[in-house]
Design a protein around this motif. Structure first.
Motif, short mmCIF file in Angstrom:
data_model
loop_
_atom_site.label_atom_id
_atom_site.label_comp_id
_atom_site.label_asym_id
_atom_site.label_seq_id
_atom_site.Cartn_x
_atom_site.Cartn_y
_atom_site.Cartn_z
N ASP A 192 50.30 -25.51 65.69
CA ASP A 192 50.84 -24.25 66.21
C ASP A 192 51.60 -23.50 65.13
N HIS A 193 52.40 -24.23 64.37
CA HIS A 193 53.21 -23.64 63.30
C HIS A 193 52.32 -22.95 62.27
N ALA A 194 51.28 -23.64 61.82
CA ALA A 194 50.38 -23.08 60.80
C ALA A 194 49.58 -21.91 61.36
N ARG A 206 41.63 -21.51 65.27
CA ARG A 206 41.30 -20.24 65.90
C ARG A 206 42.59 -19.48 66.15
N SER A 207 42.47 -18.18 66.40
CA SER A 207 43.66 -17.37 66.67
C SER A 207 44.26 -17.77 68.01
N GLY A 208 45.51 -17.40 68.19
CA GLY A 208 46.20 -17.74 69.43
C GLY A 208 47.12 -18.93 69.22
N THR A 209 48.08 -19.10 70.06
CA THR A 209 49.04 -20.18 69.95
C THR A 209 49.14 -20.93 71.26
N ALA A 210 49.67 -22.12 71.17
CA ALA A 210 49.90 -22.91 72.37
C ALA A 210 51.37 -23.31 72.39
N VAL A 211 51.89 -23.58 73.56
CA VAL A 211 53.27 -24.03 73.66
C VAL A 211 53.30 -25.49 73.24
N ALA A 212 54.12 -25.82 72.27
CA ALA A 212 54.14 -27.16 71.71
C ALA A 212 55.08 -28.07 72.51
N VAL A 213 54.69 -28.37 73.74
CA VAL A 213 55.42 -29.31 74.58
C VAL A 213 54.43 -30.39 74.98
N HIS A 214 54.72 -31.64 74.69
CA HIS A 214 53.74 -32.70 74.86
C HIS A 214 54.39 -33.92 75.49
N ARG A 215 53.65 -34.60 76.33
CA ARG A 215 54.11 -35.84 76.94
C ARG A 215 53.29 -37.00 76.41
N PRO A 216 53.94 -38.08 76.01
CA PRO A 216 53.21 -39.24 75.50
C PRO A 216 52.21 -39.76 76.54
N ALA A 272 50.35 -19.86 63.74
CA ALA A 272 51.21 -18.69 63.95
C ALA A 272 51.49 -17.96 62.64
N ARG A 273 51.31 -18.65 61.52
CA ARG A 273 51.55 -18.06 60.20
C ARG A 273 50.26 -17.68 59.50
N GLY A 274 49.19 -17.62 60.26
CA GLY A 274 47.94 -17.09 59.74
C GLY A 274 47.00 -18.11 59.12
N ALA A 275 47.28 -19.39 59.25
CA ALA A 275 46.40 -20.40 58.67
C ALA A 275 45.05 -20.39 59.37
N ARG A 276 44.00 -20.58 58.60
CA ARG A 276 42.64 -20.65 59.14
C ARG A 276 42.06 -22.05 59.04
N VAL A 277 42.51 -22.80 58.05
CA VAL A 277 42.02 -24.17 57.83
C VAL A 277 43.23 -25.05 57.57
N ILE A 278 43.23 -26.25 58.17
CA ILE A 278 44.35 -27.16 57.95
C ILE A 278 43.79 -28.55 57.66
N GLU A 279 44.41 -29.24 56.71
CA GLU A 279 43.96 -30.56 56.30
C GLU A 279 45.06 -31.60 56.49
N GLY A 280 44.62 -32.86 56.63
CA GLY A 280 45.50 -34.01 56.60
C GLY A 280 44.88 -35.06 55.70
N TYR A 281 45.70 -36.01 55.24
CA TYR A 281 45.25 -37.01 54.28
C TYR A 281 45.69 -38.40 54.74
N PRO A 282 45.24 -38.79 55.91
CA PRO A 282 45.78 -39.99 56.55
C PRO A 282 45.26 -41.30 55.98
N VAL A 283 45.93 -42.37 56.41
CA VAL A 283 45.49 -43.73 56.12
C VAL A 283 44.69 -44.24 57.32
N ASP A 284 43.96 -45.34 57.12
CA ASP A 284 43.11 -45.87 58.19
C ASP A 284 43.46 -47.33 58.47
N PRO A 285 44.35 -47.59 59.44
CA PRO A 285 44.70 -48.97 59.77
C PRO A 285 43.54 -49.75 60.37
N GLU A 286 42.50 -49.06 60.84
CA GLU A 286 41.34 -49.78 61.36
C GLU A 286 40.62 -50.51 60.22
N VAL A 287 40.71 -49.96 59.02
CA VAL A 287 40.14 -50.62 57.85
C VAL A 287 41.07 -51.70 57.33
#
Length: 203
Positions: A134-136, A193-203, A138-153
């Motif tokens: 949501d943060h990105a 995509r354009s548009g935002t969502a309310v960032a309220v989440h329940r586990p 709202a600031r015009g980001a079109r592409v977002i990346e992450g560089y995670p680890v894989d505990p399954e491996v």
């Protein structure tokens, strides 16, 4: 029922809460999310007080990420900014650009998660990733990346090694693996995509 995890983009008013999240012990309290922003020489020379001061200045002048709360209690943080804000990403063999990658000017990156010990395994990282999107966006980001680890491996990956997030976390957040630079690391990407969502989440 577990209270909702609410995320917010950080600014100068949230600094005291960020200090609570980073704490005084462990890797987070030494790094203050500066590893990707400094040269190796500057990182090696930096003290804990200096890295803390750098994040403080970044929060005073911009919004380099999101904070998570349950009620009034600050419980987590995720760093998310344009790829260009993290010089170390361009140097690392894990994250540097490859042929066919989107132009760096179009890419934002989620580089780090910090969750207070007593709030782990409660869906906080999932909420933080959604808040980072949501943060990105709202600031015009079109592409977002992450560089995670894989505990399954490699299930033996320590909590400290999981600060990048995990492959399953990013997959659940709508990201796709675009390459595997090592057995335990992935580059994952999502178009926004354009548009935002309310960032309220329940586990």
């Amino acid at each position: 029922m577990t209270d909702a995890v609410v995320t917010q983009s950080v600014d100068a008013s949230t600094w005291n809460e960020l200090e609570t999240v980073f704490g005084t012990k462990g890797d987070a309290s030494s790094c203050w999310c500066q590893w990707f922003k400094l040269s190796r020489a500057d990182w090696d020379a930096a003290t804990r007080d200096q890295t803390r001061a750098l994040l403080h200045d970044q929060v005073q002048t911009g919004s380099p990420g999101v904070i998570a709360r349950i009620g009034e209690e600050p419980i987590g943080w995720a760093a998310v900014e344009p790829f260009s804000a993290y010089p170390a990403l361009a140097r690392s063999p894990i994250t540097r650009r490859r042929e066919g990658d989107p132009d760096v000017s179009e890419v934002w990156a989620v580089t780090c998660f910090v969750v207070r010990l007593e709030y782990r395994r409660q869906g906080v990282a999932r909420a933080l990733l959604a808040g980072a999107l949501d943060h990105a966006r709202a600031r015009g980001a079109r592409v977002i990346e992450g560089y995670p680890v894989d505990p399954e491996v490699r299930p033996s990956l320590s909590a400290a090694e999981r600060y990048h997030g995990t492959v399953s976390l990013f997959r659940d957040g709508g990201f796709e693996v675009v390459r595997r630079p090592s057995a335990t690391r992935a580059v994952m990407r999502r178009e926004l995509r354009s548009g935002t969502a309310v960032a309220v989440h329940r586990p």
